[in-house]
Design a protein around this motif. Sequence first.
Motif, short mmCIF file in Angstrom:
data_model
loop_
_atom_site.label_atom_id
_atom_site.label_comp_id
_atom_site.label_asym_id
_atom_site.label_seq_id
_atom_site.Cartn_x
_atom_site.Cartn_y
_atom_site.Cartn_z
N ALA A 170 48.75 8.99 14.19
CA ALA A 170 48.47 7.63 13.71
C ALA A 170 47.20 7.06 14.32
O ALA A 170 46.55 6.19 13.72
CB ALA A 170 49.65 6.71 14.01
N LEU A 171 46.82 7.52 15.50
CA LEU A 171 45.59 7.03 16.13
C LEU A 171 44.38 7.30 15.24
O LEU A 171 43.49 6.45 15.10
CB LEU A 171 45.38 7.70 17.49
CG LEU A 171 46.39 7.43 18.59
CD1 LEU A 171 45.97 8.15 19.86
CD2 LEU A 171 46.52 5.94 18.85
N LYS A 172 44.34 8.50 14.68
CA LYS A 172 43.21 8.85 13.82
C LYS A 172 43.25 8.06 12.52
O LYS A 172 42.22 7.58 12.05
CB LYS A 172 43.24 10.36 13.53
CG LYS A 172 41.99 10.87 12.83
CD LYS A 172 42.00 12.40 12.77
CE LYS A 172 40.68 12.91 12.20
NZ LYS A 172 40.66 14.40 12.17
N THR A 173 44.44 7.89 11.98
CA THR A 173 44.59 7.15 10.73
C THR A 173 44.11 5.70 10.87
O THR A 173 43.44 5.15 9.98
CB THR A 173 46.06 7.15 10.27
OG1 THR A 173 46.50 8.52 10.12
CG2 THR A 173 46.23 6.42 8.95
N PHE A 174 44.45 5.09 12.01
CA PHE A 174 44.14 3.66 12.22
C PHE A 174 43.02 3.46 13.25
O PHE A 174 42.97 2.44 13.91
CB PHE A 174 45.40 2.93 12.66
CG PHE A 174 46.51 2.95 11.64
CD1 PHE A 174 46.43 2.14 10.51
CD2 PHE A 174 47.60 3.78 11.79
CE1 PHE A 174 47.44 2.17 9.55
CE2 PHE A 174 48.61 3.81 10.85
CZ PHE A 174 48.53 3.00 9.71
N TRP A 175 42.12 4.41 13.34
CA TRP A 175 41.08 4.43 14.38
C TRP A 175 40.27 3.13 14.44
O TRP A 175 39.99 2.61 15.51
CB TRP A 175 40.18 5.63 14.13
CG TRP A 175 39.14 5.91 15.18
CD1 TRP A 175 37.79 5.98 15.00
CD2 TRP A 175 39.37 6.21 16.56
NE1 TRP A 175 37.16 6.29 16.17
CE2 TRP A 175 38.12 6.45 17.15
CE3 TRP A 175 40.52 6.31 17.35
CZ2 TRP A 175 37.97 6.76 18.50
CZ3 TRP A 175 40.36 6.62 18.69
CH2 TRP A 175 39.11 6.84 19.26
N LYS A 197 51.60 0.81 18.41
CA LYS A 197 51.02 0.17 19.61
C LYS A 197 51.39 0.96 20.86
O LYS A 197 50.56 1.12 21.77
CB LYS A 197 51.52 -1.27 19.72
CG LYS A 197 50.95 -2.22 18.70
CD LYS A 197 51.57 -3.62 18.84
CE LYS A 197 51.04 -4.58 17.80
NZ LYS A 197 51.72 -5.89 17.86
N GLN A 198 52.63 1.44 20.92
CA GLN A 198 53.04 2.22 22.08
C GLN A 198 52.22 3.50 22.19
O GLN A 198 51.84 3.92 23.29
CB GLN A 198 54.53 2.55 21.99
CG GLN A 198 55.12 3.14 23.25
CD GLN A 198 55.03 2.20 24.44
OE1 GLN A 198 54.06 2.26 25.21
NE2 GLN A 198 56.01 1.32 24.58
N MET A 199 51.93 4.11 21.05
CA MET A 199 51.10 5.31 21.06
C MET A 199 49.70 5.01 21.57
O MET A 199 49.11 5.81 22.33
CB MET A 199 51.05 5.91 19.64
CG MET A 199 52.37 6.46 19.18
SD MET A 199 52.36 6.93 17.42
CE MET A 199 54.10 7.21 17.13
N VAL A 200 49.14 3.86 21.17
CA VAL A 200 47.82 3.46 21.66
C VAL A 200 47.87 3.27 23.17
O VAL A 200 46.97 3.70 23.91
CB VAL A 200 47.34 2.16 20.97
CG1 VAL A 200 46.05 1.64 21.62
CG2 VAL A 200 47.11 2.41 19.48
N VAL A 220 41.66 0.29 17.54
CA VAL A 220 42.24 1.39 18.31
C VAL A 220 41.13 2.10 19.08
O VAL A 220 41.27 2.39 20.28
CB VAL A 220 42.96 2.37 17.37
CG1 VAL A 220 43.36 3.65 18.11
CG2 VAL A 220 44.19 1.70 16.75
N ALA A 221 40.02 2.36 18.41
CA ALA A 221 38.89 3.04 19.05
C ALA A 221 38.39 2.27 20.26
O ALA A 221 38.14 2.84 21.34
CB ALA A 221 37.77 3.25 18.04
N GLU A 222 38.24 0.96 20.12
CA GLU A 222 37.72 0.14 21.21
C GLU A 222 38.71 0.07 22.37
O GLU A 222 38.30 0.04 23.54
CB GLU A 222 37.40 -1.26 20.69
CG GLU A 222 36.20 -1.29 19.76
CD GLU A 222 36.07 -2.58 18.97
OE1 GLU A 222 34.94 -2.91 18.59
OE2 GLU A 222 37.11 -3.25 18.75
#
Length: 244
Positions: A127-132, A144-147, A96-98
């Motif tokens: 969720a972005l932070k959770t799955f960073w 994925k849509q949020m990313v 997610v970070a990359e």
Amino acid sequence: MSPTLLKLAGVHTHIGAYHILHGVDLEVPEGQVTMLLGRNGAGKTTTLRTIMGLWPHSQGTIEFAGSKHRQSTPEIAQQGIAYVPESMGIFSDLSVAENLLLAARQAKRLQDLDEARLNWLFGLFPALKTFWQYPAGKLSGGQKQMVAIARALIEPRRLLLIDEPSKGLAPAIVQNLIEALRELKKQQTTVLLVEQNFAMAKALGDRVAVMDDGRVVYTGAMQELAEDEGLQQRLLGLSLGAHQ
């Protein structure tokens, strides 16, 4: 009335031998959410891709912030226009970070990302932070849509083009998306949103344009369309009330 940020006048688009857009006229007011509705095959996705320069228009004009443009997609992005395609377009093997780092033109390393903006995105999409550090390809459809949306927002944008963000998502995830996009509205983010979920359209839209056969056949306030079932049936072949 808000000033017009994006204006299409008589826009035609050909894809190979196919004539898809037949003179699209569309205005997107600054600081508002404009819904682009229509039956399947009406030309909605082609309109977004034409604005983004992915498919060049063969006739007509596109103006952004008062200036005509017919640049390449990277040049259009440099003006502050971001596009979230229906396919989401994330890099599955990257974290997610990359994924967010790749979308940040001003950052070379994760440490270069604007911390305040990153925290704002975490507020929109926890969720972005959770799955960073998690591979983006292993996330759920909603995550994925949020990313995909966060990538478009990692830097300030003047206009956000989003194509069917709720497609295939569970109702609870759709509601989360609605809340996040409502937060964007509060910040006067200008959005042109293609959506088949009419409850989402009603919840978010300020203005609406309805397409049919490659043309815009109706424009007006979203609330007026939402309250007129006869107009809905005539333009869309269905009732918004049946999609609450």
